[in-house]
Scaffold this motif. Structure first.
Motif, mmCIF file in Angstrom:
data_model
loop_
_atom_site.group_PDB
_atom_site.id
_atom_site.type_symbol
_atom_site.label_atom_id
_atom_site.label_comp_id
_atom_site.label_asym_id
_atom_site.label_seq_id
_atom_site.Cartn_x
_atom_site.Cartn_y
_atom_site.Cartn_z
ATOM 1 N N PRO A 167 0.809 -1.169 -0.038
ATOM 2 C CA PRO A 167 -0.109 -0.174 -0.080
ATOM 3 C C PRO A 167 0.861 1.322 0.062
ATOM 4 C CG PRO A 167 -0.695 -1.607 1.474
ATOM 5 C CD PRO A 167 0.516 -2.095 0.932
ATOM 6 N N THR A 168 0.182 2.254 -0.695
ATOM 7 C CA THR A 168 1.017 3.604 -0.640
ATOM 8 C C THR A 168 1.407 4.002 0.564
ATOM 9 O OG1 THR A 168 0.016 4.183 -2.631
ATOM 10 C CG2 THR A 168 1.005 5.943 -1.508
ATOM 11 N N PHE A 169 0.563 3.860 1.496
ATOM 12 C CA PHE A 169 0.899 4.359 2.987
ATOM 13 C C PHE A 169 2.139 3.778 3.475
ATOM 14 C CE2 PHE A 169 0.001 6.376 6.999
ATOM 15 C CZ PHE A 169 0.229 5.421 8.083
ATOM 16 N N VAL A 170 1.976 2.528 3.328
ATOM 17 C CA VAL A 170 3.239 1.528 3.957
ATOM 18 C C VAL A 170 4.468 1.953 3.572
ATOM 19 C CG1 VAL A 170 3.825 -0.807 4.355
ATOM 20 C CG2 VAL A 170 1.685 -0.140 4.652
ATOM 21 N N GLY A 171 4.488 2.126 1.971
ATOM 22 C CA GLY A 171 5.619 2.227 1.420
ATOM 23 C C GLY A 171 6.185 3.585 1.783
ATOM 24 N N ALA A 172 5.423 4.979 1.943
ATOM 25 C CA ALA A 172 5.930 5.949 2.491
ATOM 26 C C ALA A 172 6.165 6.047 3.737
ATOM 27 C CB ALA A 172 4.504 6.845 2.486
ATOM 28 N N VAL A 173 5.736 5.274 4.771
ATOM 29 C CA VAL A 173 6.324 5.093 6.025
ATOM 30 C C VAL A 173 7.917 4.358 5.976
ATOM 31 C CG1 VAL A 173 6.005 4.032 8.375
ATOM 32 C CG2 VAL A 173 4.015 5.148 7.045
ATOM 33 N N VAL A 174 7.895 3.419 5.197
ATOM 34 C CA VAL A 174 9.104 2.594 4.925
ATOM 35 C C VAL A 174 10.169 3.505 4.504
ATOM 36 C CG1 VAL A 174 10.376 0.983 3.898
ATOM 37 C CG2 VAL A 174 8.160 0.341 4.839
ATOM 38 N N LEU A 175 9.985 4.432 3.463
ATOM 39 C CA LEU A 175 10.649 5.337 2.880
ATOM 40 C C LEU A 175 11.434 6.349 3.802
ATOM 41 C CD1 LEU A 175 9.331 5.876 -0.727
ATOM 42 C CD2 LEU A 175 11.373 4.448 -0.142
ATOM 43 N N ILE A 176 10.318 6.866 4.824
ATOM 44 C CA ILE A 176 10.691 7.798 5.791
ATOM 45 C C ILE A 176 11.545 7.139 6.625
ATOM 46 C CG2 ILE A 176 9.792 9.232 7.743
ATOM 47 C CD1 ILE A 176 7.167 9.706 6.055
ATOM 48 N N ILE A 177 11.325 5.958 7.085
ATOM 49 C CA ILE A 177 12.195 5.172 8.097
ATOM 50 C C ILE A 177 13.680 4.922 7.942
ATOM 51 C CG2 ILE A 177 12.447 3.131 9.638
ATOM 52 C CD1 ILE A 177 9.340 3.195 9.782
ATOM 53 N N GLY A 274 -3.789 9.515 -5.722
ATOM 54 C CA GLY A 274 -3.135 8.751 -4.882
ATOM 55 C C GLY A 274 -2.310 9.932 -4.088
ATOM 56 N N SER A 275 -2.175 11.232 -4.663
ATOM 57 C CA SER A 275 -1.362 12.178 -3.861
ATOM 58 C C SER A 275 -1.880 12.397 -2.558
ATOM 59 C CB SER A 275 -1.339 13.348 -4.982
ATOM 60 O OG SER A 275 -2.426 13.913 -5.101
ATOM 61 N N VAL A 276 -3.251 12.163 -2.496
ATOM 62 C CA VAL A 276 -3.980 12.874 -1.045
ATOM 63 C C VAL A 276 -3.369 11.937 0.058
ATOM 64 C CG1 VAL A 276 -6.009 12.789 0.215
ATOM 65 C CG2 VAL A 276 -5.974 13.160 -2.129
ATOM 66 N N VAL A 277 -2.928 10.734 -0.043
ATOM 67 C CA VAL A 277 -2.365 9.893 1.013
ATOM 68 C C VAL A 277 -0.900 10.239 1.144
ATOM 69 C CG1 VAL A 277 -1.857 7.423 1.770
ATOM 70 C CG2 VAL A 277 -3.879 7.997 0.222
ATOM 71 N N VAL A 278 -0.282 10.519 0.216
ATOM 72 C CA VAL A 278 1.292 10.784 0.145
ATOM 73 C C VAL A 278 1.373 12.077 1.008
ATOM 74 C CG1 VAL A 278 3.257 11.229 -1.139
ATOM 75 C CG2 VAL A 278 1.757 9.423 -1.755
ATOM 76 N N GLU A 279 0.395 12.905 0.325
ATOM 77 C CA GLU A 279 0.604 14.313 1.077
ATOM 78 C C GLU A 279 0.474 14.489 2.621
ATOM 79 O OE1 GLU A 279 -1.233 17.632 -0.802
ATOM 80 O OE2 GLU A 279 -0.520 17.051 -2.688
ATOM 81 N N GLN A 280 -0.288 13.740 2.744
ATOM 82 C CA GLN A 280 -0.925 13.547 4.376
ATOM 83 C C GLN A 280 0.423 12.957 5.164
ATOM 84 O OE1 GLN A 280 -3.097 14.983 5.612
ATOM 85 N NE2 GLN A 280 -3.503 14.287 7.560
#
Length: 339
Positions: A167-177, A274-280
């Motif tokens: 999921p996009t949300f999970v991928g974003a969190v992993v990239l941040i970490i 999808g940008s809505v989730v990533v921006e949040q």
């Protein structure tokens, strides 16, 4: 839906497709534009009607549930024309929207157009950067897997398939970490200042937004190229001793490019949602994050404006891609009169 029909693929040495009459092309484009306008009109009905589909009355959201005097209530009703019928309110709102006026924010008491305009650049740049990643990386992996089957291409496709399931949300969190917290290569939050600093801040968000689409485009490109490689006219050309590279460039890649780029274009249009989730997740301060905050604060003029902009952008891109594909691909006939 589209009246375009796909005919047989272009064969080696086949004469160029006959020129379509200008009148047929103009009628086709006009039909698509009319369909675009009708779809936008329906979308505006849905977006405006969502205010009345939500629980409670608009007056409740405008007063935030507080008890106020009858004079204040009358003033609010007069300002927002709440005593008018729904159709009158809709037509007035639609007329204002056509002139670029989306009303006044309930929370900020400022014109919605200025609030949205100040946040649009971050979202636009995010989608453009993600689109570039999707096209470059997705087509590169798909082309490699389609033309050079082997352990490398299989590994690349397996990795792409695995990424597509994240999921996009999970991928974003992993990239941040990994890249922002542990390695400290990129900032964790924010869109940065305008210019190169903004591009730097949007690297991780654009990668997070593009991950699933890269895998989808790669699989599509691989399938299209392999289908063209197994086609009879390609195998015949190779068996006659024609250079494989020339056959691949002139026939395989050309025939596989149009459907792949068309679907890739539609996938890129989907990045807007999808940008809505990533921006949040990254707190970019763009339209997506502003939309989420406005929904939570019941700021309906802002919600209506952003939703309509998102829907309009997707519909317009979809229509432009449909027109470009049909006009550029010689294998496609327009309507029933043009063969």
């Amino acid at each position: 839906m589209s009246h375009a029909t796909v005919t047989a693929p272009v064969q080696p040495g086949q004469a160029k497709a006959k020129q379509r009459p200008v009148g047929v092309i103009l009628r086709f484009v006009a039909t698509r534009i009319v369909g675009l306008v009708v779809t936008l009109f329906i979308a505006s009905l849905v977006v405006f009607g969502a205010l009345y589909a939500a629980p409670g009355s608009p007056l409740t959201y405008l007063t935030h549930g507080r008890t106020i005097s009858p004079d204040a209530i009358a003033a609010i009703k007069a300002e927002y024309h709440l005593d008018d019928s729904i159709w009158q309110q809709y037509l007035r709102w639609l007329g204002d929207v056509v002139h670029g006026d989306f009303g006044t924010s309930i929370i900020y008491n400022q014109p919605v157009s200025s609030l949205v305009g100040s946040r649009a650049s971050a979202t636009t740049l995010l989608v453009l950067m993600a689109a570039a990643i999707v096209l470059v990386v997705g087509l590169a992996i798909g082309t490699l897997a389609g033309l050079k089957p082997g352990w490398l291409s299989r590994s690349a496709m397996a990795g792409a398939t695995g990424v597509m399931a994240v999921p996009t949300f999970v991928g974003a969190v992993v990239l941040i970490i990994v890249f922002a917290v542990d390695l400290e290569w990129f900032p964790v939050f924010g869109a940065g200042r305008a210019g190169l600093d903004e591009v730097y801040h949007l690297v991780l968000p654009s990668i997070a937004l593009a991950l699933a689409s890269v895998a989808f485009v790669a699989r599509l490109a691989q399938t299209a190229i392999r289908q063209e490689l197994s086609a009879d006219h390609v195998q015949t050309a190779i068996s006659r001793g024609l250079p494989r590279g020339a056959v691949v460039r002139r026939h395989v890649m050309r025939n596989a490019a149009m459907p792949v780029l068309t679907v890739a274009g539609l996938t890129i249009a989907g990045l807007i949602a999808g940008s809505v989730v990533v921006e949040q997740v990254f707190q970019l301060g763009g339209l997506g994050q502003f939309l989420v905050n406005s929904v939570q604060q019941k700021d309906f003029p802002v919600v209506q404006a952003i939703c309509l902009m998102y829907v309009a952008a997707f519909i317009v891109l979809n229509t432009l891609i449909d027109i470009a594909y049909t006009l550029l691909d010689p294998r496609v006939s327009i309507g029933k009169k043009d063969s």
